[in-house]
Write an enzyme that holds these catalytic residues in place. Structure first.
Site, PDB file in Angstrom:
ATOM      1  N   HIS A  86      16.526 -29.582 -17.971  1.00 54.38           N
ATOM      2  CA  HIS A  86      17.773 -30.034 -17.339  1.00 54.38           C
ATOM      3  C   HIS A  86      17.817 -31.555 -17.205  1.00 54.38           C
ATOM      4  CE1 HIS A  86      15.722 -30.988 -13.554  1.00 54.38           C
ATOM      5  NE2 HIS A  86      15.040 -29.861 -13.728  1.00 54.38           N
ATOM      6  N   GLY A  87      19.021 -32.102 -17.104  1.00 55.30           N
ATOM      7  CA  GLY A  87      19.162 -33.525 -16.833  1.00 55.30           C
ATOM      8  C   GLY A  87      18.622 -33.880 -15.455  1.00 55.30           C
ATOM      9  N   GLU A 101      12.030 -23.143 -12.266  1.00 53.99           N
ATOM     10  CA  GLU A 101      10.937 -24.099 -12.118  1.00 53.99           C
ATOM     11  C   GLU A 101       9.778 -23.431 -11.373  1.00 53.99           C
ATOM     12  OE1 GLU A 101       8.946 -26.271 -12.874  1.00 53.99           O
ATOM     13  OE2 GLU A 101      10.033 -28.157 -12.583  1.00 53.99           O
ATOM     14  N   HIS A 141       7.348 -22.847  -8.443  1.00 52.45           N
ATOM     15  CA  HIS A 141       7.556 -22.995  -7.002  1.00 52.45           C
ATOM     16  C   HIS A 141       6.483 -23.928  -6.439  1.00 52.45           C
ATOM     17  CE1 HIS A 141       8.287 -22.145  -2.821  1.00 52.45           C
ATOM     18  NE2 HIS A 141       9.327 -21.398  -3.144  1.00 52.45           N
TER      19      HIS A 141
END
Length: 250
Positions: free
Chosen positions: A11-12, A89, A91
């Site tokens: 992601h950006g 993502e 954790h």
């Protein structure tokens, strides 16, 4: 030789990337820079002639919105999208929300590097009564307590990412489908470790930059032939260095 391509995209930049905070499963927005990175990735993929049959992403909006921007630039907003928490993502447990540099000042650069990058070391865990525990989030209501992490290492992240890859994604690539996965630094590191057969030591040094398409090419037997980033090599190296330096006290 028939070649099938897969695109991996972190992601950006998110608001918490910008603030240098541990994010994990916290659902934060893209920053303005992150939105521009996602749009640029979409334009680059369009210019290189990419199009896709299906997309995969996590259930976190920084990855979902990155994918939206890319598909918009590809003129494929209608593309089927599969979302799974298994692409979330890693954790980060009780570190989520903390500033990485301040944490490094308290615990030392090496400890924070181990928490961020080591293969089997987990950050301090949450407790189930912590507001950050994913059991309080309705998007995970169907998951059992055993599936909900209190913290994760890269090793435990792999335990959810790779079965999902093997069961849901790899068979479609093997069938010739063109796929993009918009996910996160550590869920993608988990996948790259698997694809490239990296050692536990090698994966520590791997940094995946935000918003840069990573292309894998496979033969008919799903063996990776090679992989490469799309974009300017100098800019990509600078983004990788920025990721590596996030956990330092400065």
């Amino acid at each position: 030789m028939a070649v099938t391509k897969l695109v991996l995209l972190r992601h950006g930049e998110s608001e918490w990337n910008r603030e240098n905070r541990f994010t994990g499963w916290t659902d934060v927005e893209l920053s303005e820079k992150g939105r521009q990175e996602a749009l640029a990735a979409g334009r680059l993929l369009k210019a290189q002639g990419f199009s896709f049959d299906i997309a995969y992403t996590s259930v976190l909006k920084r990855a979902i919105h990155t994918l939206w921007h890319v598909l918009d630039k590809l003129d494929q907003p209608w593309l089927p999208v599969e979302k799974s928490w298994k692409l979330n993502e890693r954790h980060y447990g009780a570190l989520q929300g903390l500033n990485k540099a301040e944490t490094a000042q308290q615990y030392g650069d090496e400890q924070v590097k181990l928490w961020r990058r080591a293969f089997a070391i987990t950050p301090p865990a949450l407790t189930p009564d912590d507001p950050r525990y994913p059991g309080h989030d309705p998007r995970y209501a169907a998951l059992s307590a055993d599936e909900l992490p209190l913290t994760e290492s890269l090793a435990t992240t792999i335990e959810r990412v790779i079965p999902y890859w093997q069961q849901q994604i790899a068979p479609r690539i093997s069938a010739g489908e063109r796929i993009i996965i918009a996910a996160h630094g550590n869920s993608l590191r988990a996948l790259v470790k698997h694809l490239d057969h990296l050692s536990e030591g090698e994966i520590v040094e791997l940094n995946i930059p935000t918003g840069v398409p990573l292309v894998y090419e496979f033969d008919k037997n799903m063996r990776p032939l090679h992989h490469y980033y799309l974009g300017d090599a100098t800019e990509i190296a600078a983004r990788q260095s920025a990721v590596a330096n996030q956990g330092k006290a400065g």
